[in-house]
Design a protein around this motif. Structure first.
Motif, PDB file in Angstrom:
ATOM      1  N   ILE A 160       0.720  -1.361   0.137  1.00  0.00           N
ATOM      2  CA  ILE A 160      -0.041   0.153  -0.008  1.00  0.00           C
ATOM      3  C   ILE A 160       0.896   1.355   0.165  1.00  0.00           C
ATOM      4  N   GLU A 161       1.949   1.107   0.757  1.00  0.00           N
ATOM      5  CA  GLU A 161       3.128   2.194   0.701  1.00  0.00           C
ATOM      6  C   GLU A 161       3.387   2.613  -0.766  1.00  0.00           C
ATOM      7  N   ASP A 162       3.857   1.542  -1.499  1.00  0.00           N
ATOM      8  CA  ASP A 162       4.168   1.874  -2.967  1.00  0.00           C
ATOM      9  C   ASP A 162       2.914   2.506  -3.729  1.00  0.00           C
ATOM     10  N   CYS A 163       1.556   2.371  -3.550  1.00  0.00           N
ATOM     11  CA  CYS A 163       0.709   2.705  -4.112  1.00  0.00           C
ATOM     12  C   CYS A 163       0.528   4.447  -3.809  1.00  0.00           C
ATOM     13  N   THR A 164       0.674   4.478  -2.316  1.00  0.00           N
ATOM     14  CA  THR A 164       0.596   5.787  -1.958  1.00  0.00           C
ATOM     15  C   THR A 164       1.590   6.777  -2.452  1.00  0.00           C
ATOM     16  N   ARG A 165       2.925   6.221  -2.496  1.00  0.00           N
ATOM     17  CA  ARG A 165       4.115   6.987  -3.107  1.00  0.00           C
ATOM     18  C   ARG A 165       3.939   7.296  -4.565  1.00  0.00           C
ATOM     19  N   HIS A 166       2.971   6.134  -5.235  1.00  0.00           N
ATOM     20  CA  HIS A 166       3.102   6.570  -6.587  1.00  0.00           C
ATOM     21  C   HIS A 166       1.912   7.522  -7.056  1.00  0.00           C
ATOM     22  N   ILE A 167       1.026   7.562  -6.127  1.00  0.00           N
ATOM     23  CA  ILE A 167      -0.221   8.724  -6.189  1.00  0.00           C
ATOM     24  C   ILE A 167       0.507  10.235  -5.875  1.00  0.00           C
ATOM     25  N   ALA A 168       1.327  10.047  -4.584  1.00  0.00           N
ATOM     26  CA  ALA A 168       2.023  11.363  -4.346  1.00  0.00           C
ATOM     27  C   ALA A 168       2.858  11.815  -5.272  1.00  0.00           C
TER      28      ALA A 168
END
Length: 186
Positions: A160-168
């Motif tokens: 989920i951190e990878d997904c969050t980082r990508h959106i950021a």
């Protein structure tokens, strides 16, 4: 002189994305972040992150009271690269579209639009209703970028951190800033 970005946090779900945006901006030595958040955001923070409000405030260079309608971001002469509202609730979106600037977050968004600066709205709702879609369309017509936190899979996220980082990263791209650790399409 550092370049300024205003970060607004409303009460919608998506606080981890706001935290990641602030964290990445903090690591950019030429960027100064100006944070304003709503009362609803304070409540959502307690549900969506283990960070305290003070820890999130500590990620910004300058933090404003949302009721301080006379603060710097309320004026067009306060030069910025623009503003991101992350997450952007449907209530905040409606306020921006209608010009209902009864707090600093809404006024700063209004000023960002009137000065033709970049306004990125990370709209959060699921599913979107017709009224939400109409308001997003109207915000887009006014010059805002509508950037819902939609997952990408081509970057093969492992957490989920990878997904969050990508959106950021997609948010920071809108300001021509180089995001940290973003996997781009090749």
């Amino acid at each position: 002189m550092k370049r300024r970005i205003i970060v607004g946090i409303s009460g919608a779900s998506g606080i981890p994305v706001a935290v990641e945006v602030l964290r990445q901006l903090k690591n950019m030595s030429d960027i100064e972040t100006h944070l304003v958040y709503t009362e609803s955001a304070e409540r959502t923070i307690t549900f969506e992150t283990e960070l305290s409000l003070m820890q999130i405030r500590g990620l910004a260079d300058i933090v404003y009271d949302n009721s301080n309608i006379g603060a710097g971001p309320a004026s067009g002469t306060f030069r910025t690269l623009g503003m991101v509202v992350v997450p952007c609730s449907m209530k905040t979106l409606a306020g921006i579209v209608s010009g209902y600037s009864d707090n600093l977050l809404l006024r700063a968004a209004d000023v960002t639009l009137k000065e033709r600066r970049r306004l990125v709205l990370v709209t959060r709702e699921c599913p979107f209703g017709t009224l939400h879609l109409r308001n997003m369309y109207e915000a887009s017509q006014l010059g805002a970028v509508i950037l819902p936190p939609v997952l990408s899979y081509y970057n093969n996220p492992g957490s989920i951190e990878d997904c969050t980082r990508h959106i950021a990263g997609k948010i920071l791209d809108q300001f021509d800033l180089e995001p940290e650790g973003m996997k781009r399409w090749s």
